[in-house]
Design a protein around this motif. Structure first.
Motif, PDB file in Angstrom:
ATOM      1  N   ASP A 172       0.689  -1.123   0.036  1.00 19.73           N
ATOM      2  CA  ASP A 172      -0.115  -0.089   0.030  1.00 19.73           C
ATOM      3  C   ASP A 172       0.811   1.418  -0.147  1.00 19.73           C
ATOM      4  O   ASP A 172       1.710   1.410   0.871  1.00 19.73           O
ATOM      5  CB  ASP A 172      -0.799  -0.108   1.092  1.00 19.73           C
ATOM      6  N   PRO A 173       0.738   2.172  -0.906  1.00 15.41           N
ATOM      7  CA  PRO A 173       1.895   3.184  -1.207  1.00 15.41           C
ATOM      8  C   PRO A 173       1.611   4.341  -0.083  1.00 15.41           C
ATOM      9  O   PRO A 173       2.259   5.216   0.339  1.00 15.41           O
ATOM     10  CB  PRO A 173       1.380   3.828  -2.580  1.00 15.41           C
ATOM     11  N   ASP A 174       0.156   4.383   0.496  1.00 16.01           N
ATOM     12  CA  ASP A 174      -0.180   5.309   1.623  1.00 16.01           C
ATOM     13  C   ASP A 174       0.713   5.072   2.651  1.00 16.01           C
ATOM     14  O   ASP A 174       0.927   5.755   3.600  1.00 16.01           O
ATOM     15  CB  ASP A 174      -1.641   5.387   1.527  1.00 16.01           C
ATOM     16  N   THR A 232       9.355   0.913   1.985  1.00 13.52           N
ATOM     17  CA  THR A 232       9.540   0.542   0.736  1.00 13.52           C
ATOM     18  C   THR A 232       8.637  -0.394  -0.057  1.00 13.52           C
ATOM     19  O   THR A 232       7.854  -1.266   0.835  1.00 13.52           O
ATOM     20  CB  THR A 232      10.698   0.250   0.259  1.00 13.52           C
ATOM     21  N   THR A 233       8.448  -0.586  -1.160  1.00 14.27           N
ATOM     22  CA  THR A 233       7.508  -1.492  -1.834  1.00 14.27           C
ATOM     23  C   THR A 233       8.105  -2.765  -2.313  1.00 14.27           C
ATOM     24  O   THR A 233       7.617  -3.811  -2.821  1.00 14.27           O
ATOM     25  CB  THR A 233       6.505  -1.159  -2.803  1.00 14.27           C
ATOM     26  N   ASP A 234       9.312  -2.722  -1.964  1.00 12.40           N
ATOM     27  CA  ASP A 234      10.178  -3.589  -2.780  1.00 12.40           C
ATOM     28  C   ASP A 234      10.677  -4.761  -1.923  1.00 12.40           C
ATOM     29  O   ASP A 234      11.847  -4.696  -1.224  1.00 12.40           O
ATOM     30  CB  ASP A 234      11.622  -2.904  -3.543  1.00 12.40           C
ATOM     31  N   THR A 235      10.335  -5.740  -1.719  1.00 10.90           N
ATOM     32  CA  THR A 235      10.386  -6.731  -0.967  1.00 10.90           C
ATOM     33  C   THR A 235      11.699  -7.525  -1.070  1.00 10.90           C
ATOM     34  O   THR A 235      12.604  -7.538  -0.339  1.00 10.90           O
ATOM     35  CB  THR A 235       9.356  -8.147  -0.732  1.00 10.90           C
ATOM     36  N   PRO A 236      12.277  -7.668  -2.402  1.00 12.08           N
ATOM     37  CA  PRO A 236      13.520  -8.473  -2.382  1.00 12.08           C
ATOM     38  C   PRO A 236      14.723  -7.585  -2.093  1.00 12.08           C
ATOM     39  O   PRO A 236      15.583  -8.181  -1.521  1.00 12.08           O
ATOM     40  CB  PRO A 236      13.666  -8.732  -4.037  1.00 12.08           C
ATOM     41  N   GLU A 237      14.543  -6.441  -2.234  1.00  8.92           N
ATOM     42  CA  GLU A 237      15.635  -5.342  -1.930  1.00  8.92           C
ATOM     43  C   GLU A 237      15.916  -5.268  -0.541  1.00  8.92           C
ATOM     44  O   GLU A 237      16.813  -5.359  -0.090  1.00  8.92           O
ATOM     45  CB  GLU A 237      15.157  -4.209  -2.715  1.00  8.92           C
TER      46      GLU A 237
END
Ligand SMILES: NC(=O)c1ccc[n+]([C@@H]2O[C@H](COP(=O)([O-])OP(=O)(O)OC[C@H]3O[C@@H](n4cnc5c(N)ncnc54)[C@H](O)[C@@H]3O)[C@@H](O)[C@H]2O)c1
Length: 469
Positions: free
Chosen positions: A34-36, A67-72
């Motif tokens: 969720d970007p919010d 962040t929205t980036d799980t692997p990173e």
């Protein structure tokens, strides 16, 4: 380098855990779809309303990144907690789709790591799910082996909404299910640098930890239902008082005083579904969990049973005010709320219902549609009502004033938590009925006379005198 933690799922539980790790000194990467949520955390704001959360985010001095980036996030850290929803399915099982999505991405992050990593599942799952369904996803996506290249733990948090941060930081006991000793030791170290207290660490297999989590909630709800069962009996006995009975029971060390207060049942996002899931697990294993089933059945039947007890008070055209719509005081959450269910049961019985809650008004409005009118204040609800039902022990209801009470008619107040007993019992213009205390109704008196006459062999007339007790 200090502790580096990633938290996948920054909701009610995950955001508090992430803030707690960061405040304790870890470098934390919080992930959400969720970007919010991401924007809030990165701006130093709490993504959900929980006491102390915003202060903890601010106190983490830039060590919490969203962040929205799980692997990173996984690649940047040494230990990853997954706390995404596991919504209940119609058969009672916990849905694993979102956890599986998260685990696939965690596995991709693991591929990029050159050193040992621990993945911790905190979401509630059915026993067996972690090892059977989720570890294979990590191995397939990462190309690595659990127990050799990375470890997996199942470690739930025992928290209540409204005190998530405090509860997480001060557990009574830590459940730590581990794929191998190295993984469990790494997780225990992480907790030890974060918690404010020194709880016992119970290290065990992943399956035992998954089952203990369900068993604990099932046991607590059984205790709540037990107190409610005693409350029901007290209402039917001369001089019965559930607080007197459970108060004495609680002194016995085998019982203990907690969660032993007669009231209107349990609700919320966790308690109701854990009994159903345990019963589902038992059926899947070709046995049964009758205690969990009875607890659930009894709790779900409370609104109808309660309305049945109210029938004599609900005259045609009367207006009933239900006070307390959140599943418990201090939260806006109305999921599986006893107050909401009671209001709808009263509507189904033919009465007009108005309602009030200091925090849950908007969420209850969405739940009720046009079936129940949610009022803006306690006073408005009381002015509209002939009968008031107090469904939660919210201290806000103690603020009732003389002006809130109607002057032109008698107000019937049924208080399931005995919150206003001192304020309203015996007050002119109010008929106060305390749930869990003797209701001295004539129908019941007749039943007792039959019972005692049969037991003593006396004529019914000879035993009626006791009913004046
Ligand atoms: N809240 C509690 O009281 C409590 C207590 C014990 C256990 N749990 C368990 O913890 C889990 C989460 O509960 P919650 O109350 O924090 O849920 P929540 O709905 O408040 O938060 C979940 C968060 O996960 C995010 N999310 C969903 N899918 C995602 C994905 N693939 N990757 C990253 N983020 C994702 C959502 O956007 C949301 O912000 C559930 O299994 C619940 O049963 C909750």
């Amino acid at each position: 380098m200090g502790l580096r933690v990633s938290v996948i799922g920054m909701g009610k539980l995950g955001s508090c855990m992430a803030a707690a790790f960061a405040r304790a000194g870890a470098e934390v990467f919080g992930v959400d779809v969720d970007p919010d949520v991401i924007a809030a955390v990165n701006a130093g704001r709490a993504p959900v309303a929980e006491p102390g959360l915003e202060a903890a985010i601010l106190a983490s001095a830039g060590r919490l990144h969203a962040t929205t980036d799980t692997p990173e996030a996984v690649a940047q850290t040494d230990i990853t907690f997954v706390i995404v929803p596991t919504p209940s399915e119609p058969n009672g099982a916990f849905g694993l789709d979102l956890v599986a999505d998260a685990f696939r991405l965690v596995g991709r992050g693991l591929r990029a790591r050159s050193s040992y990593h621990v993945v911790v599942l905190t979401s509630t799952v059915l026993p067996g799910s972690t090892r059977a369904a989720l570890v294979p996803l990590l191995e397939a996506e990462s190309g690595k082996r659990c127990g050799r290249d990375f470890g997996v733990c199942y470690s739930p948090a025992f928290i209540a909404l409204g005190s998530v941060l405090r509860d997480f930081l001060n557990p009574d006991v830590v459940l730590l299910g581990e794929s191998d000793e190295r993984a469990g030791t790494r997780l225990e170290e992480c907790y030890r640098t974060t918690f404010e207290n020194e709880p016992p660490y119970r290290r065990m297999s992943i399956e035992n930890a998954e089952l203990t989590k369900l068993a604990l909630n099932t046991f607590v709800t059984m205790k709540i239902s037990f107190a409610n069962m005693i409350a029901d009996l007290c209402e039917r006995l001369p001089g019965g008082d559930v607080d007197v009975v459970t108060g004495a029971l609680g002194f016995d060390r085998r019982v203990g005083p907690h969660y032993l207060r007669g009231g209107l049942g349990y609700g919320g996002p966790c308690f109701p579904r854990d009994n159903v899931a345990l019963a589902y697990l038992a059926r899947a294993l070709e046995t049964s969990a009758p205690v969990a089933e009875a607890t659930d059945r009894f709790n779900r039947a409370l609104p109808e049973r309660t309305v049945e007890r109210l029938r004599g008070l609900l005259h045609p055209g009367c207006v009933v005010a239900v006070l307390g719509l959140a599943y418990k005081p201090g939260t806006p959450v109305v999921e599986e709320s006893p107050g909401v269910d009671l209001a709808l049961a009263v509507v189904a019985a033919g009465a007009r219902v108005v309602a009030y809650d200091p925090l849950a008004g908007p969420s209850a409005r969405a739940e009720f549609g046009d079936r129940v009118q949610v009022m803006a204040s306690l006073g408005e609800a009381l002015h509209a009502a002939d009968v008031v039902l107090i469904a939660t022990p919210d201290p806000a209801f103690l603020r009732v004033t003389d002006e809130d009470l109607p002057k032109d008619r008698e107000l019937v107040v049924v208080d399931y938590w005995r919150l206003l007993a001192e304020r309203l019992a015996g007050r002119p213009g109010v008929r106060y009925i305390a749930g869990g205390r003797s209701m001295d109704d004539p129908l019941n008196a007749a039943r007792l006379v039959r019972l005692w006459a049969a037991a003593t062999g006396l004529e019914p007339e000879a035993v009626t005198g006791v009913l004046a007790v």
